[in-house]
Design an enzyme around this catalytic site. Structure first.
Site, PDB file in Angstrom:
ATOM      1  N   CYS A 265      -3.142   1.205   6.889  1.00  0.00           N
ATOM      2  CA  CYS A 265      -3.291  -0.205   7.904  1.00  0.00           C
ATOM      3  C   CYS A 265      -4.637   0.367   9.371  1.00  0.00           C
ATOM      4  O   CYS A 265      -4.799  -0.881   9.936  1.00  0.00           O
ATOM      5  CB  CYS A 265      -2.049  -0.673   8.478  1.00  0.00           C
ATOM      6  SG  CYS A 265      -0.834   0.637   8.643  1.00  0.00           S
TER       7      CYS A 265
ATOM      8  N   ASN B 140       0.939  -0.938   0.173  1.00  0.00           N
ATOM      9  CA  ASN B 140       0.173  -0.065   0.309  1.00  0.00           C
ATOM     10  C   ASN B 140       1.121   1.297   0.297  1.00  0.00           C
ATOM     11  O   ASN B 140       0.260   2.389  -0.416  1.00  0.00           O
ATOM     12  CB  ASN B 140      -1.179  -0.448   1.326  1.00  0.00           C
ATOM     13  CG  ASN B 140      -0.277  -0.019   2.482  1.00  0.00           C
ATOM     14  OD1 ASN B 140       0.498  -0.640   2.670  1.00  0.00           O
ATOM     15  ND2 ASN B 140      -0.935   0.060   3.669  1.00  0.00           N
TER      16      ASN B 140
ATOM     17  N   GLU C 288       8.031   2.987  14.585  1.00  0.00           N
ATOM     18  CA  GLU C 288       8.806   2.825  13.281  1.00  0.00           C
ATOM     19  C   GLU C 288       8.151   4.997  13.875  1.00  0.00           C
ATOM     20  O   GLU C 288       7.443   5.222  14.594  1.00  0.00           O
ATOM     21  CB  GLU C 288       7.585   2.863  11.968  1.00  0.00           C
ATOM     22  CG  GLU C 288       7.948   1.251  12.229  1.00  0.00           C
ATOM     23  CD  GLU C 288       8.002   0.670  10.780  1.00  0.00           C
ATOM     24  OE1 GLU C 288       7.065   1.045   9.751  1.00  0.00           O
ATOM     25  OE2 GLU C 288       9.103  -0.395   9.759  1.00  0.00           O
TER      26      GLU C 288
ATOM     27  N   GLU D  77       4.887  -4.006  11.522  1.00  0.00           N
ATOM     28  CA  GLU D  77       3.919  -3.512  11.897  1.00  0.00           C
ATOM     29  C   GLU D  77       2.833  -4.056  10.804  1.00  0.00           C
ATOM     30  O   GLU D  77       2.517  -4.602   9.160  1.00  0.00           O
ATOM     31  CB  GLU D  77       4.767  -2.475  10.945  1.00  0.00           C
ATOM     32  CG  GLU D  77       5.603  -1.557  11.717  1.00  0.00           C
ATOM     33  CD  GLU D  77       4.758  -0.403  12.214  1.00  0.00           C
ATOM     34  OE1 GLU D  77       3.435  -0.606  12.493  1.00  0.00           O
ATOM     35  OE2 GLU D  77       5.516   0.233  13.263  1.00  0.00           O
TER      36      GLU D  77
END
Ligand code: NAD
Length: 487
Positions: free
Chosen positions: A284, A153, A461, A250
């Site tokens: 997400c 994505n 992150e 993630e």
């Protein structure tokens, strides 16, 4: 239309091909055309990439943090200069409209290189610990060769969000983009070389779910950072754990947005639309369960429907287009099947629900879709759809909505819209998620940590926190006197 790269892989500072690897077709989602043909990495390519990273890492780690930072800041500058070209490539890779990629993809990658390039000069500092006569000090040291595995994505952003902190800390990376979007990461590798990174510090190899495990289980790999789905996360974390490797996960989500009756309704609708329709819903952290207080439900739904039906769907290369196709035919099929389940299980379809008539051709387009009267037990309220499907659920009571929002295995993100600031903080305090927003949604600037809790993953992150996941502490005890022993 063609976007064929010079070769499939970028290893040790140059493009490398091995036609023995399975063919990966890069398909432009807006037309279904094959725009490039690449090859998955063979075991020989995997070995070559890891050997190159291993060689390069020693030298790279010996540079001063400020010198490494200069390279990363230069890479950020090059990415900004080439923003249009990189954004056009990202649009071809993903089908996301240029209106989005020009502000959200290479620019976000550049932010990451700039941020870590800037903070690294001091962020690796250790500490000095007085112990009476003796003393100790700590050093923050890189892990070695690290592997990044990306989802489809945000291909360029993911390549940079993993690469920037990893390289800043003195590691070398082998990055494998998703087989669905193989193109963008190769450009990031090229730019790093142009910015002055030693050959082999950032390698890109192509591959799919067969290739990933070769990287994860390789004995020279110290850490794996995955962006992907929960089932993949379980496999990758399991394989890494069997060799005691560091991991960052993630993963997916089914995040709640809670809209109280005192919220600014238009602002809450904007948040819900951003958190469901941006990138054609393929984000997400999307807030796909929108809990709306019954007192404002009718107004909320009426305005939401009008604004959703005004979204301009079409050619992603047209600057006016607000929503492009889904990334692949398979992903569209999956989302359409969830829409069917929503209808079958009794949710009320407010708008959308199929393929738009306004777009012709073979592109993987889908209508932005809103369901109301969704209940907690419906499939569309429980499973990650990863498409532009918003579920609106009713609620009346604060304690009730918190319990329902938390009743999921996921814990990536959450949002609250209210004018009452004490309520906002009280509610976010109780919501189980790694990244939360008050009166906005899905903003992820590089300065703030991003990541999930529960089954949505672990590790962070962005922000200085990411460096902790790409380095470890070394402690040195300094004896100042004679070494005493009882025997
Ligand atoms: P996916 O899990 O199918 O694939 C992710 C990557 O893992 C791909 O590169 C794939 O080739 C690789 N892979 C698959 N099996 C593997 C294995 N056994 N070992 C090693 N690598 C393997 O996910 P996707 O369909 O590409 O992306 C969508 C998912 O990613 C969604 O669930 C979404 O929520 C999640 N996602 C999470 C974030 C986040 O930051 N939390 C961001 C973007 C996407």
């Amino acid at each position: 239309m063609k976007a064929q790269p010079q070769a499939s892989h970028f290893i040790d500072g140059e493009y490398v091909e091995d036609t023995d690897g399975t063919v990966i077709e890069s398909i432009y989602p807006a037309t279904g055309e094959v725009i490039a043909r690449l090859h998955a990495a063979t075991p020989a390519i995997v070995e070559k990439a890891i050997a190159s990273a291993k060689r390069a890492q020693k030298e790279w780690a010996s540079w001063s943090p400020a010198a490494r930072g200069r390279v990363l800041k230069k890479a950020a500058e090059i990415m900004r200069e080439r923003n249009r070209e990189l954004s056009e490539l990202e649009t071809l890779d993903t089908g996301k409209p240029i209106q989005e990629t020009i502000v959200a993809d290479p620019t976000s990658g550049a932010d990451s290189f700039e941020f870590f390039g800037g903070i690294i000069a001091t962020a690796m500092n250790g500490s000095q610990i007085p112990l009476g006569g003796d003393w100790a000090y700590t050093k923050r040291v890189p892990l070695g060769v690290v592997v990044g595995i990306g989802a489809w994505n945000y291909p360029q952003q993911i390549a940079c969000w993993k690469g920037a902190p990893a390289l800043a800390a003195g590691n070398a990376m082998v990055f494998k983009p998703s087989e669905v979007t193989p193109l963008g990461a190769l450009k990031i590798a090229e730019i790093l070389i142009e910015a002055g990174a030693p050959k082999g510090v950032y390698n890109v190899i192509q591959g799919d779910r067969e290739t990933g495990p070769l990287l994860v289980s390789h004995p020279e790999v110290a850490k794996v950072s995955l962006t992907g789905s929960v089932p993949t996360g379980r496999k990758v974390a399991g394989a890494a754990a069997s060799q005691l490797k560091h991991v960052t996960m993630e993963l997916g989500g089914k995040s709640p947005i809670v809209v109280f009756d005192d919220a600014d309704i238009d602002s809450a609708i904007s948040g819900a639309m951003l958190g469901n329709f941006y990138s054609t819903g393929q984000v997400c952290s999307n807030g796909t369960r929108v809990f709306v207080h019954t007192a404002i439900k009718e107004t909320f739904l009426a305005r939401l429907k009008a604004r959703t039906e005004a979204i301009l769907i079409g050619d992603p290369q047209d600057e006016a287009t607000q929503m492009g196709p889904m990334v692949s035919l398979a992903q569209r099929e999956k989302v359409l099947s969830y829409i069917d389940k929503g209808k079958a299980e009794g949710a009320t379809l407010i708008t959308g629900g199929g393929i738009p008539n306004s777009v012709t051709g073979e592109g993987f387009y889908i209508q932005p879709t809103v369901f109301a009267d969704v209940t907690d037990d419906m499939t569309i309220a429980r499973e990650e759809i990863f498409g532009p499907v918003m579920c609106v659920l009713d609620f009346e009571d604060e304690a009730e909505v918190i319990a329902r929002a938390n009743a999921t295995e996921f814990g990536l993100s959450a949002g609250v819209f209210t004018a009452d600031f004490s309520r906002a903080h009280r509610v976010v305090d109780q919501l189980e998620a790694g990244t939360l927003w008050i009166n906005t949604y899905n903003l992820c600037p590089v300065e703030i940590p991003f990541g999930g809790s529960k089954q949505s993953g672990f590790g962070r992150e962005n922000s200085a926190a990411a460096l902790e996941h790409y380095s470890e502490l070394k402690t040195v005890y300094v004896g100042m006197g004679k070494c005493e022993a009882p025997y």
